[in-house]
Design an enzyme around this catalytic site. Structure first.
Site, PDB file in Angstrom:
ATOM      1  N   LYS A 266      32.233  -7.657  12.004  1.00  0.00           N
ATOM      2  CA  LYS A 266      32.177  -6.641  12.633  1.00  0.00           C
ATOM      3  C   LYS A 266      31.522  -6.848  14.112  1.00  0.00           C
ATOM      4  O   LYS A 266      30.399  -6.619  14.353  1.00  0.00           O
ATOM      5  CB  LYS A 266      31.448  -5.559  12.124  1.00  0.00           C
TER       6      LYS A 266
ATOM      7  N   HIS B 285      28.503 -21.503  26.975  1.00  0.00           N
ATOM      8  CA  HIS B 285      29.161 -20.920  25.690  1.00  0.00           C
ATOM      9  C   HIS B 285      28.279 -21.278  24.673  1.00  0.00           C
ATOM     10  O   HIS B 285      28.162 -20.542  23.650  1.00  0.00           O
ATOM     11  CB  HIS B 285      30.377 -21.679  25.779  1.00  0.00           C
TER      12      HIS B 285
ATOM     13  N   GLU C 242      45.157  -2.956   9.374  1.00  0.00           N
ATOM     14  CA  GLU C 242      44.390  -1.767   9.582  1.00  0.00           C
ATOM     15  C   GLU C 242      44.397  -1.180  10.671  1.00  0.00           C
ATOM     16  O   GLU C 242      45.375  -1.730  11.712  1.00  0.00           O
ATOM     17  CB  GLU C 242      42.963  -2.393   9.096  1.00  0.00           C
TER      18      GLU C 242
ATOM     19  N   ARG D 251      26.523  -5.544   5.352  1.00  0.00           N
ATOM     20  CA  ARG D 251      27.343  -5.979   6.142  1.00  0.00           C
ATOM     21  C   ARG D 251      26.974  -6.499   7.324  1.00  0.00           C
ATOM     22  O   ARG D 251      27.368  -7.642   7.993  1.00  0.00           O
ATOM     23  CB  ARG D 251      28.423  -4.831   6.408  1.00  0.00           C
TER      24      ARG D 251
ATOM     25  N   LEU E 119      38.315  -5.359   8.306  1.00  0.00           N
ATOM     26  CA  LEU E 119      37.069  -5.437   8.114  1.00  0.00           C
ATOM     27  C   LEU E 119      36.823  -4.504   6.928  1.00  0.00           C
ATOM     28  O   LEU E 119      37.518  -3.587   6.634  1.00  0.00           O
ATOM     29  CB  LEU E 119      36.503  -4.441   9.069  1.00  0.00           C
TER      30      LEU E 119
ATOM     31  N   TYR F 156      27.621  -5.420  15.128  1.00  0.00           N
ATOM     32  CA  TYR F 156      27.315  -3.902  15.314  1.00  0.00           C
ATOM     33  C   TYR F 156      27.592  -3.285  13.812  1.00  0.00           C
ATOM     34  O   TYR F 156      28.310  -3.785  13.245  1.00  0.00           O
ATOM     35  CB  TYR F 156      27.850  -3.165  16.514  1.00  0.00           C
TER      36      TYR F 156
END
Lengths: 289, 289
Positions: A147, A102, A180, A52, A205, A33
Site C-alpha cells: 500500500k 534514489h 481491482e 498491513r 491490495l 499509508y
C-alpha cells in the site's frame, strides 16, 4: 473547528502542518499509508490495518517510525483532538527527509503523519441504486500488494471514472482479467451462486474489508471462490459489488453501461453490507467502556 | 553557505522550506519533475527539459504552474542564489494541496518547487574503468514515458544495485528485453557495429541525453538502430553504456558480473562522452555574455 495532525512527533494545526521539501514521500512517493474507518469514535479493524502497514514498511525496507505500542495512543489522540466520531483516520509513513538520491539514505528518520476527519455516511440512494463502474487497462506496477504512495495510476483511473459519471474504475490486466478498482476490491456472484474475487497476489491490495468478508462469507452460507474473473464474466454475473474501508460494500449495478443482473443491487451485496455493519457495531461495542 | 529553494512562489532557505501535508505530491506522487545539469552556471539543454516537463504535465492533466516565460527567470534566480556553477537544478510540479481524494481536486493550485546544488565531477576512475550493472525485472507502471514522482520501483532498483556493488540496475521486461536503468537509458554496440537503444515507447523515459546522442550518432559515423535489445544481447555486446543528465555517458563494463567486450570502456562510449562534453561547452559558450 480547527483540525489537528500528528506530523513527525508533534501535534500541529492541520492547516499549518507541513513537511520538508526533501521528504522522500514528496519526491519519490517513498512510503506507505493506511486509511481506517472511524465508528463511534473508534478506529475499525485497527489491528488488521496496522498489520498491513507493518508489512508494507517491511517490503519497502522502511523502519517503523514509532514503537508499536505508541502508535495506537497517537491515533487515539488525533481522533480526540479532532473530535471525530464517524469518519476517517489517515496514516502515512515515509522514509524521511534526505538529500535527493534514489538510493536509501544512510541516516534518515522515518516520518509518521496521522490525520483524521469527519465523513458523512454513504447516501442511502447509493445503497439503493448501486454504483456504476467503468473498465480500464491496469497500468500499475507489479507490487500492488504494497500500500504505497505511488498512486498516480489510481488517481488517473478514479478521475477517468468520475469523468464518465461512474464511481470506480475496474482495472483489467493483459490477460483480460479484472484486478481491482482504483481504491476498492472487486467481487462478483456467478450464475451458479459462487462468490468470486481475485486471490491476494501481487496484482491487488489485500483489502481489510476483503479479508473480513472472506471470513464471513462461508458462515453466511456462500460458496467462496478466490480466482481471477474476466471482464466478460463480470458483465454477465448475477451480482457485482466492490468493497473498501470507506465504502464497506457497494453494489455495482452497471459496468461500462452494461446492467449487471437485473440492474438492481442483489441480495448478496445487500446481505454482506448488513452483516458488516452488524459486525462493526459488535466490534466497537466490545471496545466501548 | 545557506541554500535557497523556490517553493510555490517564494524563495526560502532550503533547510526550512516545507510543503503542506495535503500536497498531492506527498500523498499520491501526483506530479512530474526534471533534473538539469548545470555547467559554468547555465542549465544544460534547458529547452529540451522544459519541453519534456510540459509534456509530462499535459499527460497528467496538471496545469502549468507559472507562465512559460517566467520559469527560466525563476531557474536562473535559484541558480544564482545558490551560487551553483557545476551541479544540478531540480524542478518539481505537483497538482497542489487539497483534501485527500483520488479524484482531481476542483480548486487546487499547482505547486512548483525548484532547488539547486553543487555536484562534484564524475571521478576519473569511473570513466577509466566503467561501471557495473545488475539486471532486475521491470516492475514499473505502463507509462514510464511520463517523468512522474511515482519513483518507488526506481528507488528499490537503485538500492538493489548499490547493495550488489553496482552503479545501476537495468530493468528487463516480461519479454526478456532491457527497458532502461532505474535513472538512466541503456545502450549497446553490437558485434556488427550498430549502436542500439530501445525506441522511446511508453516503457522508457525519453532521456534528454538520449535525444542529443541520437542526433549526434549519425554525424559521428555510427549506424543507429532504435530497437529493443535482450539481456543476452547486452551481455554479448561489444560495448555497453548508459546515459543520463547527471552521468552524461558512462561505459558499462560488467552486467551481472559478465564482462562486456574486453571488460574495458570501448571507443564508442568514450567518443560519445567526449563529443557531448564538447557540445556542452559550445552550447554554454553561446549563452555566456
Amino acid at each position: 473547528m480547527s483540525r489537528f495532525a500528528y506530523v513527525g512527533g508533534r501535534y500541529l494545526r492541520h492547516r499549518a502542518a507541513t513537511v520538508s521539501i526533501d521528504d522522500r514521500g514528496f519526491q519519490f512517493g517513498d512510503g506507505a499509508y493506511e486509511v481506517m474507518a472511524v465508528h463511534r469514535g473508534f478506529p475499525v479493524d485497527q489491528v488488521l490495518h496496522l498489520q498491513r502497514l507493518y508489512r508494507s514498511l517491511a517490503e519497502l525496507q522502511i523502519a517503523e517510525p514509532v514503537d508499536r505500542r505508541a502508535l495506537p495512543v497517537i491515533l487515539d489522540r488525533v481522533l480526540s483532538l479532532n473530535r471525530v466520531c464517524e469518519g476517517l483516520l489517515y496514516l502515512q509513513v515515509t522514509r524521511g527527509a534526505a538529500r535527493r538520491d534514489h538510493v536509501f539514505p544512510k541516516a534518515a528518520t522515518p516520518m509518521l503523519l496521522v490525520t483524521a476527519r469527519r465523513v458523512p455516511p454513504v447516501p442511502p440512494v447509493v445503497i439503493r441504486d448501486g454504483v456504476a463502474v467503468i473498465s480500464i487497462p491496469d497500468q500499475r506496477w507489479a507490487r500492488c500488494d504494497i500500500k504505497s504512495l505511488n498512486l498516480l495510476p489510481n488517481v488517473l483511473g478514479k478521475q477517468q471514472a468520475r469523468a464518465a459519471g461512474a464511481f470506480e474504475a475496474w482495472q483489467v490486466d493483459t490477460e483480460g482479467m479484472v484486478t481491482e478498482g482504483a481504491s476498492t476490491n472487486a467481487w462478483i456472484v456467478t450464475e451458479d451462486g459462487a462468490l468470486m474475487t481475485r486471490p491476494a497476489d501481487h496484482a491487488i491490495l489485500n483489502g481489510v474489508t476483503r479479508q473480513v468478508i472472506l471470513r464471513q462469507a462461508t458462515e453466511f452460507g456462500l460458496r467462496l471462490v478466490e480466482r481471477p474473473f474476466s471482464l466478460g464474466q463480470a458483465k454477465s454475473a448475477t451480482e457485482a459489488f466492490l468493497t473498501s474501508t470507506t465504502s464497506l460494500v457497494l453494489p455495482v449495478t452497471r459496468i461500462d453501461e452494461v446492467p449487471i443482473g437485473d440492474g438492481r443491487p442483489g441480495p448478496v451485496a445487500q446481505g454482506l453490507r448488513a452483516r458488516l455493519l452488524l459486525l462493526l457495531n459488535e466490534e466497537i461495542g466490545r471496545q466501548s467502556p
